[in-house]
Design a protein around this motif. Structure first.
Motif, short mmCIF file in Angstrom:
data_model
loop_
_atom_site.label_atom_id
_atom_site.label_comp_id
_atom_site.label_asym_id
_atom_site.label_seq_id
_atom_site.Cartn_x
_atom_site.Cartn_y
_atom_site.Cartn_z
N GLN A 177 0.84 -1.19 0.00
CA GLN A 177 0.00 0.00 0.00
C GLN A 177 0.88 1.24 0.00
O GLN A 177 1.94 1.26 0.62
CB GLN A 177 -0.89 -0.02 1.25
CG GLN A 177 -1.95 1.05 1.30
CD GLN A 177 -2.94 0.76 2.42
OE1 GLN A 177 -3.67 -0.21 2.36
NE2 GLN A 177 -2.94 1.61 3.44
N ASN A 208 0.77 5.30 1.01
CA ASN A 208 -0.02 6.09 1.96
C ASN A 208 0.43 7.55 1.99
O ASN A 208 1.62 7.83 2.05
CB ASN A 208 0.14 5.50 3.36
CG ASN A 208 -0.10 4.00 3.38
OD1 ASN A 208 -1.21 3.55 3.12
ND2 ASN A 208 0.94 3.23 3.65
N SER A 242 -0.91 11.78 3.39
CA SER A 242 -1.84 12.60 4.18
C SER A 242 -1.54 14.07 3.93
O SER A 242 -0.50 14.42 3.36
CB SER A 242 -1.73 12.28 5.67
OG SER A 242 -0.60 12.88 6.25
N LYS A 280 -2.31 7.95 7.60
CA LYS A 280 -2.18 8.26 6.19
C LYS A 280 -3.14 7.35 5.44
O LYS A 280 -3.41 6.23 5.88
CB LYS A 280 -0.73 8.05 5.72
CG LYS A 280 0.22 9.08 6.34
CD LYS A 280 1.61 8.97 5.75
CE LYS A 280 2.57 9.96 6.41
NZ LYS A 280 2.43 11.32 5.93
N ARG A 281 -3.65 7.83 4.34
CA ARG A 281 -4.66 7.10 3.56
C ARG A 281 -4.06 6.54 2.26
O ARG A 281 -3.15 7.15 1.69
CB ARG A 281 -5.84 8.03 3.22
CG ARG A 281 -6.54 8.55 4.45
CD ARG A 281 -7.24 7.45 5.19
NE ARG A 281 -7.90 7.96 6.39
CZ ARG A 281 -8.18 7.24 7.43
NH1 ARG A 281 -7.88 5.97 7.45
NH2 ARG A 281 -8.78 7.77 8.47
N ASP A 309 2.39 13.95 -0.36
CA ASP A 309 2.34 13.70 1.08
C ASP A 309 2.89 14.89 1.83
O ASP A 309 3.84 15.55 1.38
CB ASP A 309 3.17 12.45 1.41
CG ASP A 309 3.08 12.08 2.86
OD1 ASP A 309 1.95 11.91 3.36
OD2 ASP A 309 4.13 11.94 3.52
N GLY A 338 -0.78 2.19 6.96
CA GLY A 338 -0.89 3.64 6.85
C GLY A 338 -1.15 4.34 8.17
O GLY A 338 -0.86 5.52 8.30
#
Length: 153
Positions: free
Chosen positions: A6, A8, A10, A16-17, A32, A68
């Motif tokens: 993944q 991630n 934010s 974090k997405r 980010d 994340g």
């Protein structure tokens, strides 16, 4: 095969997405941001990396952590995390290369992902091989989930 599980990002802070792709330059993931630039965001902290297998072990212990959540930019699967030490170089996909610079200190902003708020559970000193790591970017480029991750020997 080791790969990116993944990616991630934010606008500052955690969790974090996930995103479907990212561009990495010498500062890290282009989209980010860090809320605390005193303790984050130097070139030696361009990327924060963490292991999916470590996250799964933490979850098995009852901690409500997810990829994340701990602020890592890349959640990686398939590597022996004990091998990810300062000085190790990694490639991500066909373009990106980075060098691990140091273990990421645990942060109180991660207390919510740990039973009893014990965010020190991911401290390298007390739990070797279970810390996040920072890395500097040696060569930028694009990455996607499922891109291969390899140790440079």
């Amino acid at each position: 095969m080791s790969h990116i599980h993944q990616i991630n990002v934010s606008n500052g802070g955690v969790p974090k997405r996930p995103v479907d792709q990212a561009t990495i330059d010498e500062r890290g993931l282009v989209d980010d941001h860090q809320a605390d630039l005193v303790h984050h965001g130097s070139p030696d902290q361009a990327l924060c990396l963490y292991s999916l297998e470590v996250i799964e072990r933490l979850r098995a212990e009852g901690h409500p952590i997810e990829p994340g959540f701990a602020g890592e930019n890349l959640t990686i699967t398939g590597l022996d995390w004990h091998d990810i030490v300062p000085g190790v170089r990694l490639t991500f996909g066909t373009e990106v290369e980075a060098e691990v610079t140091f273990y990421t200190p645990p942060c109180s902003k991660n207390a919510g992902w740990f039973v009893g708020g014990d965010f020190t559970r991911m401290a390298q000193g007390s739990h070797p091989g279970e810390s996040r790591v920072y890395a500097k970017v040696l060569k930028g480029g694009s990455v996607r989930p499922a891109d291969e991750v390899a140790l440079v020997r």
